[in-house]
Design an enzyme around this catalytic site. Sequence first.
Site, short mmCIF file in Angstrom:
data_model
loop_
_atom_site.label_atom_id
_atom_site.label_comp_id
_atom_site.label_asym_id
_atom_site.label_seq_id
_atom_site.Cartn_x
_atom_site.Cartn_y
_atom_site.Cartn_z
N ARG A 44 -13.41 7.66 -7.20
CA ARG A 44 -12.68 8.72 -6.49
C ARG A 44 -13.61 9.66 -5.72
NH1 ARG A 44 -7.55 9.25 -8.44
NH2 ARG A 44 -7.45 11.34 -7.58
N TRP A 83 -15.97 14.34 -4.30
CA TRP A 83 -15.99 13.84 -2.92
C TRP A 83 -15.82 15.08 -2.07
CZ3 TRP A 83 -12.79 13.67 1.44
CH2 TRP A 83 -13.14 12.74 2.41
N CYS A 125 -11.96 13.19 -5.65
CA CYS A 125 -12.59 13.77 -6.82
C CYS A 125 -11.88 13.27 -8.09
CB CYS A 125 -12.56 15.30 -6.88
SG CYS A 125 -13.26 16.08 -5.42
N HIS A 130 -8.94 -8.95 28.06
CA HIS A 130 -8.70 -7.63 28.64
C HIS A 130 -9.81 -6.64 28.30
CE1 HIS A 130 -4.77 -8.90 29.98
NE2 HIS A 130 -4.56 -9.41 28.76
N LYS A 157 -13.08 -4.64 6.17
CA LYS A 157 -13.83 -4.93 4.95
C LYS A 157 -15.32 -4.92 5.24
CE LYS A 157 -11.54 -4.35 2.45
NZ LYS A 157 -10.13 -4.09 2.46
N LYS A 163 -11.90 6.00 -3.22
CA LYS A 163 -10.80 5.07 -3.42
C LYS A 163 -9.45 5.69 -3.08
CE LYS A 163 -9.01 1.22 -4.88
NZ LYS A 163 -9.13 0.11 -3.90
N ASN A 199 -9.38 18.93 -8.38
CA ASN A 199 -9.23 17.84 -7.41
C ASN A 199 -8.10 18.23 -6.47
OD1 ASN A 199 -8.90 15.39 -6.03
ND2 ASN A 199 -7.53 14.59 -7.62
N GLY A 200 -8.40 18.31 -5.17
CA GLY A 200 -7.36 18.66 -4.20
C GLY A 200 -7.94 19.60 -3.16
N GLU A 214 -16.64 -1.27 6.07
CA GLU A 214 -16.66 -0.24 5.02
C GLU A 214 -17.67 -0.52 3.92
OE1 GLU A 214 -13.08 0.50 2.71
OE2 GLU A 214 -12.49 -1.58 2.85
N GLU A 254 -8.23 -6.61 9.12
CA GLU A 254 -8.62 -6.43 7.72
C GLU A 254 -10.03 -6.97 7.46
OE1 GLU A 254 -7.68 -4.70 5.38
OE2 GLU A 254 -8.35 -5.62 3.54
O1 M6R Z 1 -4.15 3.82 -1.92
P1 M6R Z 1 -3.74 3.47 -0.54
O2 M6R Z 1 -3.28 2.06 -0.40
O3 M6R Z 1 -2.74 4.42 0.04
O4 M6R Z 1 -5.07 3.61 0.32
C1 M6R Z 1 -5.07 3.47 1.72
C2 M6R Z 1 -6.45 3.37 2.26
O5 M6R Z 1 -7.19 4.51 1.96
C3 M6R Z 1 -7.21 2.14 1.71
O6 M6R Z 1 -6.51 0.96 1.94
C4 M6R Z 1 -8.60 2.04 2.37
O7 M6R Z 1 -8.48 1.75 3.73
C5 M6R Z 1 -9.46 1.00 1.66
N1 M6R Z 1 -10.78 1.54 1.45
C6 M6R Z 1 -9.62 -0.25 2.43
O8 M6R Z 1 -10.38 -1.21 1.76
#
Ligand code: M6R
Length: 605
Positions: free
Chosen positions: A27, A76, A2, A502, A483, A600, A100-101, A486, A479
């Site tokens: 956020r 969020w 949020c 395996h 990407k 984010k 937020n929290g 997501e 990674e």
């Molecule tokens: O802010 P942070 O690096 O701690 O965030 C960690 C993950 O939430 C972040 O890397 C997330 O996996 C991204 N959406 C990946 O692209």
Amino acid sequence: MCGIVGYLGKGRALEVILDGLRRLEYRGYDSAGVALVASGKLQVVKSVGKIRDLERRIWALSGEEAYHLGIGHTRWATHGRPNETNAHPHVAGPIALVHNGIIENYLEIRKELELAGYTFQSDTDSEVVAQLVRFYYQGDLFQAMGKAIDRLEGSYALAVISEEEPQVLVGTRKDSPLVLGLGEGEYFLASDVPAILPYTRRIVLLENWDRVVVNPQGVVVVGADGKKVDRPFQEITWSMALAEKAGYKHFMQKEIFEQPRALADTIGAYVSPAKGDIFFPEGELGEGVFSRIVLVACGTSWHAALVGRFWIEAQARVPVDVEVASEFRARNPILDGGTLVIPISQSGETADTLAALRIAHEKGARTLAVCNVVGSSIAREAQGVIYSYAGPEIGVASTKAFVTQMVILYLFSLKLGLVRGMLERGDVSWRLKEVLSLPRKMEEVLSHEEDVSTLARELYHVQDFLYLGRWLNYPIALEGALKLKEISYIHAEGYPGGEMKHGPIALIEEGLPVVAIAPRDVVYEKMVSNVEEVRSRGGQVILVGFSGDPLEQRVDRFLEVPPVDGTLTPFLTVLPLQLLAYYIADKKGCDVDQPRNLAKSVTVE
Ligand code: M6R
């Protein structure tokens, strides 16, 4: 997660709040709302969806020309579905509040307030805080908020207003970020700096438990002990352009292309090419006498940690464990004073990583954070911090933060190797030369974007992908798959090449795209065998390899990267994978910067 914004000042509350919320959408973006005070009355507009949906409903405000006081929120969802009732601001009598929290004891407080005759509209934990402030309110909002937060368990950043005090804005934070902006006759509260950067560069990073009250006479901040504290402001020097799209279609695209600059800035902050040495903030490494290092992170930052382990173990000869933060905290980890725990986080606010850091402190370990956001909770709580210089990363999919985290871990491994006597100065100096060549080589990879976008046009309709890599490029396979998942919602698996036989080999059928990451390094020959295994089962091989690789002739698609020292390949091999995910998602019409269900900054556990 949020995002929250608050404004008190010269009559442009609505404009500033909506603008700030747009910048905070990363956020969370499942509903949004604003509350403004005009002629001694609260006016509230909320909407399900994004800020643009909220803007379409702004007509519902009374049409006042100038609002001097207001708060806003982009959500969020944690407690309660994303609908209008659960959207913030929450109103309780004369009070409006954004949060937020997560309030952990909200049910208990809610019951208590219901018994006292209070009624609730929403399913949220946040409305409980609004009602609690109202419960304590006797004409002094600051005091009421103070009493309310004494009852709260959990995390919060709050901005609160009352129609009975049209010239007062109050806020507070605990384990969720909140900054205060100081303008000319204007004051701002926000979840992060870019939200208010167009209006002021003078920013106060509020500490946990700080309570702030703003009125036309100025600002007062009260610390955890209830006494007035002097929190100095910082002049923000980075430009707004870094937080804007600058002609790119999406933030993610811009951030992918910013990577050579981000890497060069981060290297430049710590490397002296003239001295052939690396300088971290004084004392960060001490004598380097750690018996063990634990890297702890989530998501993409965890992938950076997986790569970092190879470097630290190889160059400094210290055993390294890599931990997913949520799992680490779940299992009462064994730590002691000889362990250095390194939390890695772009935002510095990820709840699980922050909790892991606190566990490390409880158990007497030493801590050193790698963070991108200056003054974030993790950066502040760790005993030391090495900042990356990626600049603000807005796209939910992390790109430039990832490469800068990796370069810090690489430089850290060299410095630790030197301090511990495992590396000679000469070793460090030739390796630094290679590192300094990376930004130019990254530019070269990015200049082939057209090849990747052509490939994306051919593959965007596919349902499944497999990514294979070994050694340093196994985390890059993870990674690449993350990407794609997501931002394009395509199922993708990242696997170590050696594990294919395996299990995952059963997935291979005619036409399945398999991205094989095979630069010419110590595991190249083994990757060649994987490529042949995939081909012989009808899989479609997309090879990421060094320019001029003879395998180019034997695969379906070849994405080239320039040759580089075998231990530095992840900086280059990750780039085509980011581009592939980006172009596939864009071609599919996905919301690249704000993928569904994500945010984010993951400030919930
Ligand atoms: O802010 P942070 O690096 O701690 O965030 C960690 C993950 O939430 C972040 O890397 C997330 O996996 C991204 N959406 C990946 O692209």
